[in-house]
Design a protein around this motif. Structure first.
Motif, short mmCIF file in Angstrom:
data_model
loop_
_atom_site.label_atom_id
_atom_site.label_comp_id
_atom_site.label_asym_id
_atom_site.label_seq_id
_atom_site.Cartn_x
_atom_site.Cartn_y
_atom_site.Cartn_z
N PRO A 22 -19.01 40.18 -32.82
CA PRO A 22 -18.77 41.42 -32.06
C PRO A 22 -18.00 41.14 -30.77
CG PRO A 22 -21.03 41.36 -32.88
CD PRO A 22 -20.43 40.00 -33.17
N TYR A 23 -17.08 42.04 -30.47
CA TYR A 23 -16.17 41.88 -29.33
C TYR A 23 -16.92 41.66 -28.03
CZ TYR A 23 -11.83 42.74 -26.74
OH TYR A 23 -10.72 42.62 -25.95
N PHE A 24 -17.95 42.47 -27.77
CA PHE A 24 -18.71 42.31 -26.53
C PHE A 24 -19.41 40.95 -26.48
CE2 PHE A 24 -19.45 47.15 -25.73
CZ PHE A 24 -18.10 47.31 -25.51
N ALA A 25 -19.87 40.46 -27.61
CA ALA A 25 -20.52 39.14 -27.65
C ALA A 25 -19.52 38.05 -27.29
CB ALA A 25 -21.12 38.88 -29.04
N ARG A 26 -18.26 38.18 -27.74
CA ARG A 26 -17.24 37.18 -27.41
C ARG A 26 -16.95 37.18 -25.91
NH1 ARG A 26 -12.43 38.76 -30.69
NH2 ARG A 26 -13.61 40.53 -31.45
N ILE A 27 -17.00 38.34 -25.29
CA ILE A 27 -16.79 38.43 -23.84
C ILE A 27 -17.97 37.82 -23.10
CG2 ILE A 27 -16.59 40.04 -21.90
CD1 ILE A 27 -15.05 41.94 -23.85
N ILE A 28 -19.18 38.21 -23.50
CA ILE A 28 -20.39 37.70 -22.85
C ILE A 28 -20.49 36.18 -22.99
CG2 ILE A 28 -22.93 37.70 -22.92
CD1 ILE A 28 -22.67 40.73 -23.70
N THR A 29 -20.10 35.65 -24.13
CA THR A 29 -20.15 34.20 -24.35
C THR A 29 -19.37 33.45 -23.28
OG1 THR A 29 -20.42 34.46 -26.73
CG2 THR A 29 -19.54 32.36 -25.98
N ILE A 30 -18.20 33.94 -22.94
CA ILE A 30 -17.36 33.28 -21.94
C ILE A 30 -17.98 33.41 -20.55
CG2 ILE A 30 -15.10 33.36 -20.79
CD1 ILE A 30 -14.02 34.35 -23.60
N ALA A 31 -18.37 34.61 -20.19
CA ALA A 31 -18.96 34.84 -18.86
C ALA A 31 -20.27 34.05 -18.71
CB ALA A 31 -19.20 36.33 -18.66
N ASP A 32 -21.09 34.04 -19.74
CA ASP A 32 -22.35 33.32 -19.74
C ASP A 32 -22.10 31.82 -19.56
OD1 ASP A 32 -25.16 32.80 -20.21
OD2 ASP A 32 -24.71 32.42 -22.31
N ALA A 33 -21.19 31.26 -20.34
CA ALA A 33 -20.90 29.83 -20.26
C ALA A 33 -20.37 29.46 -18.88
CB ALA A 33 -19.90 29.43 -21.35
N TYR A 34 -19.47 30.27 -18.35
CA TYR A 34 -18.92 30.01 -17.03
C TYR A 34 -20.04 29.98 -15.98
CZ TYR A 34 -16.15 30.60 -12.77
OH TYR A 34 -15.60 30.44 -11.52
N ASP A 35 -20.89 30.99 -16.01
CA ASP A 35 -21.96 31.06 -15.02
C ASP A 35 -22.92 29.88 -15.16
OD1 ASP A 35 -23.34 32.65 -12.85
OD2 ASP A 35 -24.97 32.38 -14.32
N VAL A 36 -23.27 29.51 -16.37
CA VAL A 36 -24.17 28.38 -16.58
C VAL A 36 -23.54 27.10 -16.06
CG1 VAL A 36 -25.24 26.92 -18.36
CG2 VAL A 36 -25.46 29.41 -18.48
N MET A 37 -22.23 26.91 -16.32
CA MET A 37 -21.58 25.66 -15.90
C MET A 37 -21.44 25.54 -14.38
SD MET A 37 -18.67 24.77 -18.73
CE MET A 37 -18.21 26.36 -19.41
N GLN A 64 -15.13 27.07 -29.47
CA GLN A 64 -16.34 27.78 -29.00
C GLN A 64 -16.02 29.21 -28.58
OE1 GLN A 64 -18.51 25.66 -26.00
NE2 GLN A 64 -20.08 27.23 -25.80
N PHE A 65 -14.84 29.40 -27.98
CA PHE A 65 -14.52 30.69 -27.36
C PHE A 65 -13.27 31.33 -27.96
CE2 PHE A 65 -16.20 27.83 -23.97
CZ PHE A 65 -17.44 28.43 -23.80
N ASP A 66 -13.23 32.65 -27.88
CA ASP A 66 -12.05 33.42 -28.28
C ASP A 66 -10.90 33.00 -27.36
OD1 ASP A 66 -10.06 35.53 -28.14
OD2 ASP A 66 -11.48 36.84 -29.15
N PRO A 67 -9.82 32.44 -27.92
CA PRO A 67 -8.75 31.91 -27.08
C PRO A 67 -8.03 32.97 -26.24
CG PRO A 67 -8.12 31.86 -29.39
CD PRO A 67 -9.56 32.25 -29.34
N ILE A 68 -7.86 34.16 -26.75
CA ILE A 68 -7.19 35.22 -26.00
C ILE A 68 -8.04 35.64 -24.81
CG2 ILE A 68 -6.36 37.62 -26.11
CD1 ILE A 68 -5.60 36.97 -29.07
N LEU A 69 -9.34 35.80 -25.04
CA LEU A 69 -10.23 36.21 -23.95
C LEU A 69 -10.38 35.10 -22.91
CD1 LEU A 69 -12.97 38.14 -25.98
CD2 LEU A 69 -11.19 39.11 -24.49
N VAL A 70 -10.40 33.84 -23.34
CA VAL A 70 -10.48 32.73 -22.38
C VAL A 70 -9.25 32.74 -21.49
CG1 VAL A 70 -10.32 30.21 -22.15
CG2 VAL A 70 -12.02 31.21 -23.66
#
Length: 170
Positions: A114-129, A155-161
């Protein structure tokens, strides 16, 4: 600070990062609201994970990791129980999927996530790191962005990253 307080702070930061991505996408307002709600609730299932696992300073055992991975399903079930939008529930369920299909809980890949999950994955990973945890030191913004870029397409959607990195670098 309790685990609940740290989760709340993490959720707020993750939602703010998702908002930045959404702005870059010119996301419609109604979609933005759903995305922000999903981001705020993405780890709600961790409330069922024992503190001894959440706060463990070392590497998790295989059994502990299996319990940790259940937080996505537990979160999904809670969202459904609260009668929230399926888009929010699906984002919570799938925010640990990987673009290459090696994530969990369902091993979805690329645009099946899901599109929103791909967005959250990036934001979540960034914040955790960029934030220190009991089990790891924080990385610098530069190190974190490099890590995101190196994992774009796996791991991440390349366009969104790419969009996210552009927003952070402004």
């Amino acid at each position: 600070m309790t685990i609940e307080q740290e989760l709340k702070k993490h959720h707020i930061r993750t939602a703010r990062l998702c908002e930045e991505i959404a702005k870059g996408l010119n996301m419609p307002y109604n979609d933005l609201i759903s995305l922000l709600l999903a981001a705020q609730l993405h780890d709600i299932g961790k409330l069922k994970v024992p503190d001894r696992i959440l706060l463990k300073p070392g590497k998790l055992t295989e059994k502990e990791m299996e319990i940790m991975k259940k937080h996505t399903v537990w979160g999904y079930e809670k969202i459904i129980e609260m009668k929230m939008d399926d888009i929010v529930a699906d984002a919570v369920l799938h925010h640990h999927e990987r673009y290459d299909g090696k994530g969990y809980p369902d091993g979805l890949k690329e645009n099946d996530i899901p599109y929103f999950a791909r967005i959250i994955t990036i934001a979540d990973a960034y914040d955790v790191m960029i934030n220190e945890r009991v089990y790891k030191k924080a990385l610098s913004v530069e190190e974190t962005l490099k890590e995101l870029k190196n994992n774009a397409g796996t791991q991440f959607d390349p366009i969104l990253v790419s969009l996210f990195i552009d927003k952070i670098n402004k």
